[in-house]
Design a protein around this motif. Sequence first.
Motif, PDB file in Angstrom:
ATOM      1  N   UNK A   3       0.749  -1.026   0.031  1.00 54.61           N
ATOM      2  CA  UNK A   3       0.138   0.032   0.123  1.00 54.61           C
ATOM      3  C   UNK A   3       1.065   0.869   0.093  1.00 54.61           C
ATOM      4  N   UNK A   4       0.148   2.200  -0.198  1.00 58.03           N
ATOM      5  CA  UNK A   4       1.098   3.888  -0.402  1.00 58.03           C
ATOM      6  C   UNK A   4       1.625   3.996   0.486  1.00 58.03           C
ATOM      7  N   UNK A   5       0.563   4.043   1.343  1.00 55.61           N
ATOM      8  CA  UNK A   5       1.504   4.838   2.776  1.00 55.61           C
ATOM      9  C   UNK A   5       2.483   4.051   3.435  1.00 55.61           C
ATOM     10  N   UNK A   6       2.148   2.294   3.371  1.00 56.07           N
ATOM     11  CA  UNK A   6       4.329   1.710   3.820  1.00 56.07           C
ATOM     12  C   UNK A   6       5.371   2.345   2.535  1.00 56.07           C
ATOM     13  N   UNK A   7       5.001   1.979   1.633  1.00 52.13           N
ATOM     14  CA  UNK A   7       5.944   2.922   0.533  1.00 52.13           C
ATOM     15  C   UNK A   7       6.376   4.062   1.304  1.00 52.13           C
ATOM     16  N   UNK A   8       5.423   5.260   1.500  1.00 52.25           N
ATOM     17  CA  UNK A   8       6.098   6.178   1.906  1.00 52.25           C
ATOM     18  C   UNK A   8       6.964   6.311   3.730  1.00 52.25           C
ATOM     19  N   UNK A   9       7.066   5.114   4.345  1.00 52.19           N
ATOM     20  CA  UNK A   9       7.122   5.114   5.349  1.00 52.19           C
ATOM     21  C   UNK A   9       8.521   4.413   5.188  1.00 52.19           C
ATOM     22  N   UNK A  56      11.222   5.586  -3.536  1.00 51.99           N
ATOM     23  CA  UNK A  56      10.938   7.228  -4.176  1.00 51.99           C
ATOM     24  C   UNK A  56       9.969   6.991  -5.648  1.00 51.99           C
ATOM     25  N   UNK A  57      10.448   6.061  -5.561  1.00 55.50           N
ATOM     26  CA  UNK A  57      10.321   6.177  -7.349  1.00 55.50           C
ATOM     27  C   UNK A  57       9.022   4.494  -6.717  1.00 55.50           C
ATOM     28  N   UNK A  58       9.455   4.085  -6.522  1.00 49.72           N
ATOM     29  CA  UNK A  58       8.877   2.497  -5.848  1.00 49.72           C
ATOM     30  C   UNK A  58       7.130   3.492  -5.472  1.00 49.72           C
ATOM     31  N   UNK A  59       7.134   4.729  -4.513  1.00 51.54           N
ATOM     32  CA  UNK A  59       6.342   4.977  -4.357  1.00 51.54           C
ATOM     33  C   UNK A  59       5.046   5.915  -4.832  1.00 51.54           C
ATOM     34  N   UNK A  60       6.352   6.900  -5.920  1.00 48.33           N
ATOM     35  CA  UNK A  60       5.169   7.896  -6.890  1.00 48.33           C
ATOM     36  C   UNK A  60       4.505   7.169  -7.643  1.00 48.33           C
ATOM     37  N   UNK A  61       4.485   5.457  -8.414  1.00 47.12           N
ATOM     38  CA  UNK A  61       4.442   5.289  -9.210  1.00 47.12           C
ATOM     39  C   UNK A  61       2.457   4.629  -8.268  1.00 47.12           C
ATOM     40  N   UNK A  62       2.815   4.672  -7.042  1.00 47.07           N
ATOM     41  CA  UNK A  62       1.130   4.021  -6.413  1.00 47.07           C
ATOM     42  C   UNK A  62       0.605   6.220  -6.716  1.00 47.07           C
ATOM     43  N   UNK A  63       0.944   7.324  -7.262  1.00 46.54           N
ATOM     44  CA  UNK A  63      -0.038   8.301  -6.832  1.00 46.54           C
ATOM     45  C   UNK A  63      -0.363   8.617  -8.582  1.00 46.54           C
ATOM     46  N   UNK A  64      -1.887   8.744  -8.106  1.00 46.43           N
ATOM     47  CA  UNK A  64      -2.603   9.120  -9.289  1.00 46.43           C
ATOM     48  C   UNK A  64      -3.478  10.722  -9.336  1.00 46.43           C
ATOM     49  N   UNK A  65      -3.059  11.180  -8.370  1.00 49.14           N
ATOM     50  CA  UNK A  65      -3.243  12.534  -8.162  1.00 49.14           C
ATOM     51  C   UNK A  65      -2.639  13.019  -8.443  1.00 49.14           C
ATOM     52  N   UNK A  66      -1.941  14.498  -9.723  1.00 49.04           N
ATOM     53  CA  UNK A  66      -0.951  14.636 -10.508  1.00 49.04           C
ATOM     54  C   UNK A  66      -0.947  15.855  -9.708  1.00 49.04           C
ATOM     55  N   UNK A  67      -1.591  16.718  -8.719  1.00 46.59           N
ATOM     56  CA  UNK A  67      -1.308  17.847  -7.852  1.00 46.59           C
ATOM     57  C   UNK A  67      -0.140  17.135  -7.178  1.00 46.59           C
ATOM     58  N   UNK A  68      -0.608  15.439  -6.848  1.00 47.81           N
ATOM     59  CA  UNK A  68       0.235  14.863  -4.891  1.00 47.81           C
ATOM     60  C   UNK A  68       1.830  15.026  -6.091  1.00 47.81           C
TER      61      UNK A  68
END
Length: 275
Positions: A3-9, A56-68
Amino acid sequence: MTDTKSLKLRRRGKKGRFSRYSNTLSTIIEASRPETEVKEALEHFQSAFEEVQTAHEEFAEQIVDDAEFEIEERWMNEIHSEFSRLKIECKQYLHRVEPQETSTPPPSSSTSAPPPSSSASAPSSSGTSSFKLEKLKLPKFKGDVREYNIFKTDFVHLSSIYTDRDAVTLLRSCLEGKPAEMLRGVSDYKAAWKFLDAIYGSHRFLADAVLNDINTFRALREGEDGRFCELTQLVLRSHNTMKDVGHEADMDNPQVLATIEKSCTLKTRRFGSVI
């Protein structure tokens, strides 16, 4: 799928490791430690950066919103700038110390010449100098058009040993205010200078700023000899600024001379006509 939260942590943990190695490398350089120690710390620092980049790249791949996504990319750009800045600083340090660490020449087989006296003014046996040159500091530019030409000249001279990719990162770190905003996201070194030259490299903008300094100088009054010196310094500085960009003729004309005369008292005008 993680999940995105785990990748960010996970990315945050890698960032903490990167910061620790960054501080270690900075401390080692400041302490003027030997080349081998600096290179070892640099290897750990570079490895830590690569881990942050991967996380960072692994986390960024999960982001859908362009602004985020843009917000997180700016976060990573700051990490990359810090990495490039310290890596360049490390290269500068190694460039200074490497020539000193030359091998000691073998002793001469001849026995006819006596060994040099210990009291002679020769280099020490370690081959290092007894003093350290102060590290050159890169110039800063905040947007004053009067300072742009000397900033560019100094920066190009001091950064000539780096690749264009490292140099553009270093250039961004030397800018503040509007110039820094202009180069946000610019990764091409030549394009970066074109952006800056378009605004701050125009001799017309420079001439307007210099002439405005003279026009807004408060007219002298009787007894203000100190301010007469200030006016003289302002005129000389303005002339030299325009001369540096090859447009001193913008200062050497009747209109500018008339403006300067208006700022003078009758006494200083007579004095100027004598000299």
